[in-house]
Motif scaffolding. Structure first.
Motif, PDB file in Angstrom:
ATOM      1  N   THR A 221       0.628  -1.256  -0.545  1.00 44.93           N
ATOM      2  CA  THR A 221       0.081  -0.356  -0.245  1.00 44.93           C
ATOM      3  C   THR A 221       0.650   1.116  -0.180  1.00 44.93           C
ATOM      4  O   THR A 221       0.487   2.613  -0.619  1.00 44.93           O
TER       5      THR A 221
ATOM      6  N   ALA B 232      -4.850  -0.569  -3.761  1.00 42.77           N
ATOM      7  CA  ALA B 232      -3.915  -0.580  -2.346  1.00 42.77           C
ATOM      8  C   ALA B 232      -4.998   0.487  -2.112  1.00 42.77           C
ATOM      9  O   ALA B 232      -5.050   0.623  -0.596  1.00 42.77           O
TER      10      ALA B 232
ATOM     11  N   GLU C 154      -7.817   0.223   1.621  1.00 40.71           N
ATOM     12  CA  GLU C 154      -7.406   0.589   3.256  1.00 40.71           C
ATOM     13  C   GLU C 154      -9.049   1.469   3.399  1.00 40.71           C
ATOM     14  O   GLU C 154      -9.541   1.367   4.528  1.00 40.71           O
TER      15      GLU C 154
END
Length: 218
Positions: free
Chosen positions: A58, A101, A105
């Motif tokens: 990430t 990525a 989140e």
């Protein structure tokens, strides 16, 4: 100031780029969503190496420009592996890896927002972790994060315009070609901008409609 006479015959040609743009965006969204779910599960899991890998992944893709990632996949990977990658698959891979990525989140935050009591109750009932995530936690998380996922989808639709740097014949590239052939750049670029704007409005409407339906199903 505006002279669309030379550009009007080429409008259908610009419109043909919509299919290329949607192909890239849909392919990248599917790849990004699958990758995002896997990375999110790694981040909240108990296996330290997987958590470190997901966090590092990430960090790399959020910390470097998307256009750089696209050019590395299109130009550098074929050089290293001695293979040929066409513009559209290269764009799907680059956008999908990048989107994964960000989506990871979003999903991680959605999972953490689910009431902890449900996870504890599932564990107390002996429900396996994979089944708990698939049937209990992830469905609720997806409802909570749907607006954020739609925003990522819309952003991806707009950012797809950078595929022009690798020659993919999307909306923006075709507008540029028309500008070069007619020596009139303002008008075809305005048309391209209008197409992107309308696509964004449609995606926003579809997102709101889906969100309302999911709320009614609660």
């Amino acid at each position: 100031m505006f002279n669309f006479d030379a550009v009007v015959p080429s409008i259908p040609y610009i419109f043909e780029g919509i299919g290329i743009t949607l192909q890239i965006v849909i392919g990248a969204t599917i790849l990004g969503l699958v990758l995002g779910v896997l990375l999110a599960l790694c981040k909240i899991g108990n296996v330290a190496p997987l958590r470190w890998f997901a966090s590092f992944y990430t960090s790399i893709f959020r910390g470097t420009p998307l256009v750089l990632q696209l050019m590395l996949i299109y130009y550098a990977v074929p050089q290293v592996l001695d293979i040929k990658i066409d513009p559209i698959p290269a764009a799907i891979i680059a956008f999908g890896l990048n989107s994964g990525a960000y989506i990871s989140e979003i999903i991680r935050a959605g999972i953490n927002a689910v009431d902890k009591g449900q996870m504890e109750a599932a564990k107390a009932l002996g429900i396996p972790y994979s089944k708990m995530m698939k049937d209990i936690i992830l469905p609720q998380a997806m409802k909570n994060i749907l607006p954020s996922l739609m925003n990522e989808f819309i952003t991806l639709n707009k950012e797809s315009a950078i595929v022009t740097v690798i020659g993919a014949m999307d909306i923006m590239r075709r507008a540029y070609v028309v500008g070069g052939s007619t020596f009139t750049y303002l008008e075809p670029l305005l048309i391209a901008g209008l197409i992107y704007y309308v696509m964004t409005l449609i995606l926003s409407f579809l997102g709101r409609t889906l969100e309302k339906r999911m709320k009614r199903s609660d």
